[in-house]
Design an enzyme around this catalytic site. Structure first.
Site, PDB file in Angstrom:
ATOM      1  N   SER A  55     -69.285  58.432 -93.146  1.00  0.00           N
ATOM      2  CA  SER A  55     -68.893  57.059 -93.495  1.00  0.00           C
ATOM      3  C   SER A  55     -69.709  56.466 -94.653  1.00  0.00           C
ATOM      4  O   SER A  55     -70.207  55.336 -94.567  1.00  0.00           O
ATOM      5  CB  SER A  55     -68.975  56.148 -92.257  1.00  0.00           C
ATOM      6  N   THR A  77     -70.511  49.044 -97.296  1.00  0.00           N
ATOM      7  CA  THR A  77     -69.716  48.339 -98.313  1.00  0.00           C
ATOM      8  C   THR A  77     -68.268  48.211 -97.842  1.00  0.00           C
ATOM      9  O   THR A  77     -67.548  47.321 -98.285  1.00  0.00           O
ATOM     10  CB  THR A  77     -69.769  49.080 -99.676  1.00  0.00           C
ATOM     11  N   ASN A  80     -67.458  47.650 -94.638  1.00  0.00           N
ATOM     12  CA  ASN A  80     -67.388  46.746 -93.485  1.00  0.00           C
ATOM     13  C   ASN A  80     -66.948  45.327 -93.854  1.00  0.00           C
ATOM     14  O   ASN A  80     -66.594  44.535 -92.979  1.00  0.00           O
ATOM     15  CB  ASN A  80     -68.725  46.693 -92.730  1.00  0.00           C
ATOM     16  N   TRP A  81     -66.925  44.989 -95.177  1.00  0.00           N
ATOM     17  CA  TRP A  81     -66.387  43.686 -95.596  1.00  0.00           C
ATOM     18  C   TRP A  81     -64.918  43.571 -95.224  1.00  0.00           C
ATOM     19  O   TRP A  81     -64.372  42.463 -95.159  1.00  0.00           O
ATOM     20  CB  TRP A  81     -66.521  43.496 -97.112  1.00  0.00           C
ATOM     21  N   GLU A 137     -80.084  67.694 -90.751  1.00  0.00           N
ATOM     22  CA  GLU A 137     -79.422  68.180 -89.538  1.00  0.00           C
ATOM     23  C   GLU A 137     -78.641  67.002 -88.949  1.00  0.00           C
ATOM     24  O   GLU A 137     -79.158  65.887 -88.855  1.00  0.00           O
ATOM     25  CB  GLU A 137     -80.459  68.667 -88.522  1.00  0.00           C
ATOM     26  N   GLY A 147     -68.611  47.875 -80.996  1.00  0.00           N
ATOM     27  CA  GLY A 147     -67.338  47.256 -80.618  1.00  0.00           C
ATOM     28  C   GLY A 147     -66.792  47.876 -79.340  1.00  0.00           C
ATOM     29  O   GLY A 147     -66.353  47.158 -78.429  1.00  0.00           O
ATOM     30  N   ARG A 197     -75.627  60.156 -85.293  1.00  0.00           N
ATOM     31  CA  ARG A 197     -74.516  59.198 -85.233  1.00  0.00           C
ATOM     32  C   ARG A 197     -74.110  59.033 -83.782  1.00  0.00           C
ATOM     33  O   ARG A 197     -73.850  60.013 -83.084  1.00  0.00           O
ATOM     34  CB  ARG A 197     -73.317  59.646 -86.067  1.00  0.00           C
ATOM     35  N   ASP A 216     -73.247  53.393 -84.467  1.00  0.00           N
ATOM     36  CA  ASP A 216     -71.811  53.129 -84.287  1.00  0.00           C
ATOM     37  C   ASP A 216     -71.464  52.946 -82.810  1.00  0.00           C
ATOM     38  O   ASP A 216     -72.117  53.513 -81.932  1.00  0.00           O
ATOM     39  CB  ASP A 216     -71.010  54.296 -84.885  1.00  0.00           C
ATOM     40  N   GLY A 217     -70.418  52.168 -82.555  1.00  0.00           N
ATOM     41  CA  GLY A 217     -69.885  52.029 -81.200  1.00  0.00           C
ATOM     42  C   GLY A 217     -70.176  50.695 -80.539  1.00  0.00           C
ATOM     43  O   GLY A 217     -69.911  50.531 -79.343  1.00  0.00           O
TER      44      GLY A 217
HETATM   45  C1  IPE Z   1     -70.410  53.042 -90.129  1.00  0.00           C
HETATM   46  O1  IPE Z   1     -69.653  52.685 -89.018  1.00  0.00           O
HETATM   47  C2  IPE Z   1     -71.145  51.862 -90.675  1.00  0.00           C
HETATM   48  C3  IPE Z   1     -72.220  51.332 -89.840  1.00  0.00           C
HETATM   49  C4  IPE Z   1     -72.629  51.825 -88.703  1.00  0.00           C
HETATM   50  C5  IPE Z   1     -72.888  50.180 -90.363  1.00  0.00           C
HETATM   51  P1  IPE Z   1     -68.101  52.279 -89.164  1.00  0.00           P
HETATM   52  O2  IPE Z   1     -67.645  51.966 -87.803  1.00  0.00           O
HETATM   53  O3  IPE Z   1     -67.938  51.259 -90.201  1.00  0.00           O
HETATM   54  O4  IPE Z   1     -67.473  53.655 -89.699  1.00  0.00           O
HETATM   55  P2  IPE Z   1     -65.977  54.197 -89.613  1.00  0.00           P
HETATM   56  O5  IPE Z   1     -65.089  53.105 -90.075  1.00  0.00           O
HETATM   57  O6  IPE Z   1     -65.724  54.570 -88.188  1.00  0.00           O
HETATM   58  O7  IPE Z   1     -65.966  55.400 -90.496  1.00  0.00           O
HETATM   59  C1  IPE Z   2     -71.225  49.688 -85.602  1.00  0.00           C
HETATM   60  O1  IPE Z   2     -70.411  49.439 -84.513  1.00  0.00           O
HETATM   61  C2  IPE Z   2     -71.815  48.438 -86.202  1.00  0.00           C
HETATM   62  C3  IPE Z   2     -71.309  48.083 -87.542  1.00  0.00           C
HETATM   63  C4  IPE Z   2     -70.462  48.785 -88.258  1.00  0.00           C
HETATM   64  C5  IPE Z   2     -71.776  46.835 -88.088  1.00  0.00           C
HETATM   65  P1  IPE Z   2     -68.869  49.156 -84.713  1.00  0.00           P
HETATM   66  O2  IPE Z   2     -68.666  47.707 -84.894  1.00  0.00           O
HETATM   67  O3  IPE Z   2     -68.328  50.011 -85.798  1.00  0.00           O
HETATM   68  O4  IPE Z   2     -68.297  49.610 -83.306  1.00  0.00           O
HETATM   69  P2  IPE Z   2     -66.941  50.397 -83.048  1.00  0.00           P
HETATM   70  O5  IPE Z   2     -66.974  51.634 -83.887  1.00  0.00           O
HETATM   71  O6  IPE Z   2     -65.828  49.480 -83.452  1.00  0.00           O
HETATM   72  O7  IPE Z   2     -66.964  50.703 -81.585  1.00  0.00           O
HETATM   73 MG    MG Z   3     -67.499  51.860 -85.826  1.00  0.00          MG
END
Ligand code: IPE
Ligand code: IPE
Ligand code: MG
Length: 249
Positions: A205, A75, A77-78, A216, A32, A197, A29-30
């Site tokens: 998530s 699922t 992320n769509w 853990e 973006g 994470r 995650d992160g």
């Molecule tokens: C979880 O991250 C899914 C993936 C890393 C592929 P998200 O960014 O989608 O999760 P939320 O929305 O913060 O819970």
């Molecule tokens: C995780 O990074 C990658 C996917 C969910 C595909 P994010 O795209 O969720 O990045 P943030 O959480 O918006 O920073």
């Molecule tokens: Mg994210």
């Protein structure tokens, strides 16, 4: 994968080789936020995220961790803007096509988990190819969760079991944990010992809901594209400090 970086592949001496997790799961995650911090479009973060994943796969391999599972697309992320979703699907396909040969050479066993039948057909083709080509490999088990949701996985397992009951192959009393396990996408994989994470969020998530029952959990503020060997080393050190009780005392 690019040629091996000039770093010592050896396990750091402050880690106990006999107490390494046998399966690491990671919520990448992160991406973006990483891009935003640099004034770049979000997709650049995803692009860099691929490099971080390649680095982690190689590191697990070097340090003797036999299984790695990465959450690439949920699922849920769509629900992101179409442009971002389309970019991700194309990225997965491109990376898979580009890296397959090298992963083959490195004896990696690739598996995709999730509702794969709703992915773009051309991506499904690459996925099938990568799984078929590497299924007899004996190296690290590398699992990528794509269009994956823990709830969806359990629902599809229930449906498969219900069909067997309906066909008279199974009695409801025969349904137990091990039978349900056999109908999960991760069938045959040991449960993750460690869930990492990145980017500080304290939630699962919808990732591996069943399989993470006793994992853990390690959360780091590091954003996924910055998650490197040093960050992984820290995660493993933290893991080795934990006392795993599994409900006992
Ligand atoms: C979880 O991250 C899914 C993936 C890393 C592929 P998200 O960014 O989608 O999760 P939320 O929305 O913060 O819970
Ligand atoms: C995780 O990074 C990658 C996917 C969910 C595909 P994010 O795209 O969720 O990045 P943030 O959480 O918006 O920073
Ligand atoms: Mg994210």
């Amino acid at each position: 994968m690019t040629p091996k970086p000039v770093v010592l592949p050896k396990l750091p001496t402050d880690l106990d080789q006999n107490r390494l997790p046998q399966h690491v799961a990671v919520i990448m995650d992160g991406n973006g936020r990483w891009a935003k911090q640099r004034g770049l479009p979000r997709i650049m973060g995803h692009q860099r995220g691929v490099d971080a994943l390649k680095g982690l796969l190689r590191c697990c391999d070097d340090w003797g961790i036999p299984a790695l599972t990465a959450y690439a697309f949920s699922t849920e992320n769509w629900g992101r803007p179409l442009e971002e979703v389309e970019f991700l699907m194309t990225l997965f396909e491109r990376v898979l096509r580009r890296e397959l040969q090298e992963m083959m050479a490195e004896n990696v066993q690739i598996r995709f988990v999730g509702n794969l039948s709703s992915l773009p057909p051309s991506l499904q083709t690459e996925i099938s190819r990568s799984m078929a080509d590497t299924c007899h490999n004996t190296g690290i088990q590398f699992t990528i969760a794509t269009n994956y949701g823990g709830r969806q996985e359990i629902v599809q397992a229930c449906q498969a079991i219900a069909r067997r009951v309906q066909q008279g192959q199974l009695q409801p009393e025969q349904i137990d944990e091990s039978l349900l396990e056999q109908h999960l996408y991760t069938q045959g994989l040991v449960h993750p010992d460690l869930l990492i994470r990145t980017s500080g969020e304290m939630r699962i998530s919808n990732f591996l809901l069943w399989q993470l029952a006793y994992a853990e959990i390690y959360v780091t503020p590091t954003l996924w594209p910055d998650f490197d060997r040093t960050a992984f080393h820290q995660a493993l050190l933290a893991y080795q400090q934990r006392e795993r009780r599994f409900g006992k005392i």
